[in-house]
Design a protein around this motif. Sequence first.
Motif, PDB file in Angstrom:
ATOM      1  N   HIS A   1      -4.208 -27.299  48.006  1.00  0.00           N
ATOM      2  CA  HIS A   1      -3.403 -26.074  48.057  1.00  0.00           C
ATOM      3  C   HIS A   1      -4.336 -24.870  48.016  1.00  0.00           C
TER       4      HIS A   1
ATOM      5  N   LYS B   1      -6.574 -34.661  36.330  1.00  0.00           N
ATOM      6  CA  LYS B   1      -6.013 -33.960  37.491  1.00  0.00           C
ATOM      7  C   LYS B   1      -7.140 -33.527  38.403  1.00  0.00           C
TER       8      LYS B   1
ATOM      9  N   GLY C   1      -8.008 -31.229  42.390  1.00  0.00           N
ATOM     10  CA  GLY C   1      -7.494 -30.345  43.422  1.00  0.00           C
ATOM     11  C   GLY C   1      -8.597 -29.804  44.304  1.00  0.00           C
TER      12      GLY C   1
ATOM     13  N   GLU D   1      -5.721 -24.106  36.531  1.00  0.00           N
ATOM     14  CA  GLU D   1      -4.510 -24.844  36.897  1.00  0.00           C
ATOM     15  C   GLU D   1      -4.755 -26.344  36.783  1.00  0.00           C
ATOM     16  N   VAL D   2      -5.872 -26.815  37.307  1.00  0.00           N
ATOM     17  CA  VAL D   2      -6.196 -28.243  37.240  1.00  0.00           C
ATOM     18  C   VAL D   2      -6.278 -28.700  35.793  1.00  0.00           C
TER      19      VAL D   2
ATOM     20  N   ARG E   1      -4.233 -32.383  44.260  1.00  0.00           N
ATOM     21  CA  ARG E   1      -3.455 -31.509  45.130  1.00  0.00           C
ATOM     22  C   ARG E   1      -4.356 -30.732  46.079  1.00  0.00           C
TER      23      ARG E   1
ATOM     24  N   ASP F   1      -0.452 -35.714  44.988  1.00  0.00           N
ATOM     25  CA  ASP F   1       0.192 -34.574  44.349  1.00  0.00           C
ATOM     26  C   ASP F   1       0.631 -33.637  45.479  1.00  0.00           C
TER      27      ASP F   1
ATOM     28  N   ASN G   1      -4.025 -22.135  46.521  1.00  0.00           N
ATOM     29  CA  ASN G   1      -4.026 -21.425  45.242  1.00  0.00           C
ATOM     30  C   ASN G   1      -4.511 -22.269  44.077  1.00  0.00           C
ATOM     31  N   VAL G   2      -5.119 -23.421  44.359  1.00  0.00           N
ATOM     32  CA  VAL G   2      -5.677 -24.253  43.282  1.00  0.00           C
ATOM     33  C   VAL G   2      -6.759 -23.471  42.539  1.00  0.00           C
ATOM     34  N   THR G   3      -6.734 -23.551  41.203  1.00  0.00           N
ATOM     35  CA  THR G   3      -7.783 -22.952  40.373  1.00  0.00           C
ATOM     36  C   THR G   3      -8.247 -23.975  39.349  1.00  0.00           C
TER      37      THR G   3
ATOM     38  N   ILE H   1      -9.274 -26.340  46.905  1.00  0.00           N
ATOM     39  CA  ILE H   1      -8.783 -25.053  47.407  1.00  0.00           C
ATOM     40  C   ILE H   1      -8.789 -25.115  48.931  1.00  0.00           C
TER      41      ILE H   1
END
Length: 427
Positions: free
Chosen positions: A74, A104, A106, A81-82, A72, A144, A76-78, A108
């Motif tokens: 985004h 997963k 991501g 979260e991943v 993903r 994603d 707000n990716v952290t 930021i």
Amino acid sequence: MSENLLDDALSRISRFAEQADVAQEVIDSLMQPRATKTASLPVRMDSGATEYFTGFRCHYNNQLGPTKGGIRFHPNVTLEEVQALALWMTIKCAVMDLPYGGGKGGIIVDPKKLSPMELERLSRAYVRAMADFIGPQTDIPAPDVYTNARIMGWMMDEYEAIHRVKAPGVITGKPVRLGGSLGRDDATGRGAYLCTLALARKQDLTPQDTSVAIQGFGNGGYHAARLLQKAGFKIVAISDSRGGIYSSEGFDVESVYQEKQRSKQVKAVYCNASVCEQVDHDAISNEELLELDVDILIPAALEGVIHRGNATKIRARHLVEIANGPVEADADEILEEKGCIVVPDVLANAGGVTVSYFEWVQNRQGYSWDAETVQERLSERMERAFEDIWEQSRQHNTGLRAAAYILALKRLGEAVEAHGTRNYFNS
């Protein structure tokens, strides 16, 4: 929203472990990710300046096969979260009986602020950083939030350039002409639609008399809404990140979708050819949509939108989770006490990873399936998984979320026990 999404995800593993009756080694293996990589991604911007973006990739658990999971983009990716999303993917693949573990990724970034060429450079920079961390037999990314088939095509191309091989199986969700699968574009929404049909049969819901509200009108939410309306369900509320629309008479989903593509906003319209007319409606917020008195609520946006603070206000009798983790763990009990039946994300949004698996299989075979074959096989998988979870729910006298986790933990347990557990070696 929970401050630490991973802790929230792990709390469900701990809660359902005893009911699953699996060896402690199984639970221990899920309490931390197997490996996580963080990378700084330098990107030459159109201005000539170089900016640095932070990217993540997590291999959470590979007991059932190579890890699998989306990427993903985004702001707000952290890292947490991943990792939480990778844990959910581990459970999801086990629920669907796929030969995959959970992964997963991501970055930021706000992709809306990048030009197309900057977006391509960022996508390729991510693969350069992760080139030894992903692979057709190791870890297979997919689209994603705010990523799509074109971005997956760039990523596959970069991986092949680095390794000097043709490797279509390294990425799924690619353009069809680059080895992607027919039926992948609507797979997530179609899977949720199939789960909703199965739920309606179990609950004796007549589509024409069943109202549906959908929070989130991206790929998953749109296709679920489109298919449900085609089956006769009344779509009475739709929203995106800016807000939503409500009408007890329902909306023409395709008209709303076409207007969103044109104006980038969810508007209450009915279109006949190129002529669109506004229809009577109420403008509502995303929070108000969640609290509507409807038969089925479908959260299809981001995680954590239903929590202890608003769970008591949820009036829908049924929830079908297209988003990952839209209900926080501390809200589960509240919804159960209200008699709300929840089809969990690890089942309801599993259509995407299932058709990604079909794409990976086709890449390995060098043989493409037609769309009808993909849809038939997806329907078989989704219906079988729903029935398996429904049966677990009846056996253990639990909600569908607990039943899904129990089923997944048992399947993961069988893989662990095949190698031998403490009880085996001590005996």
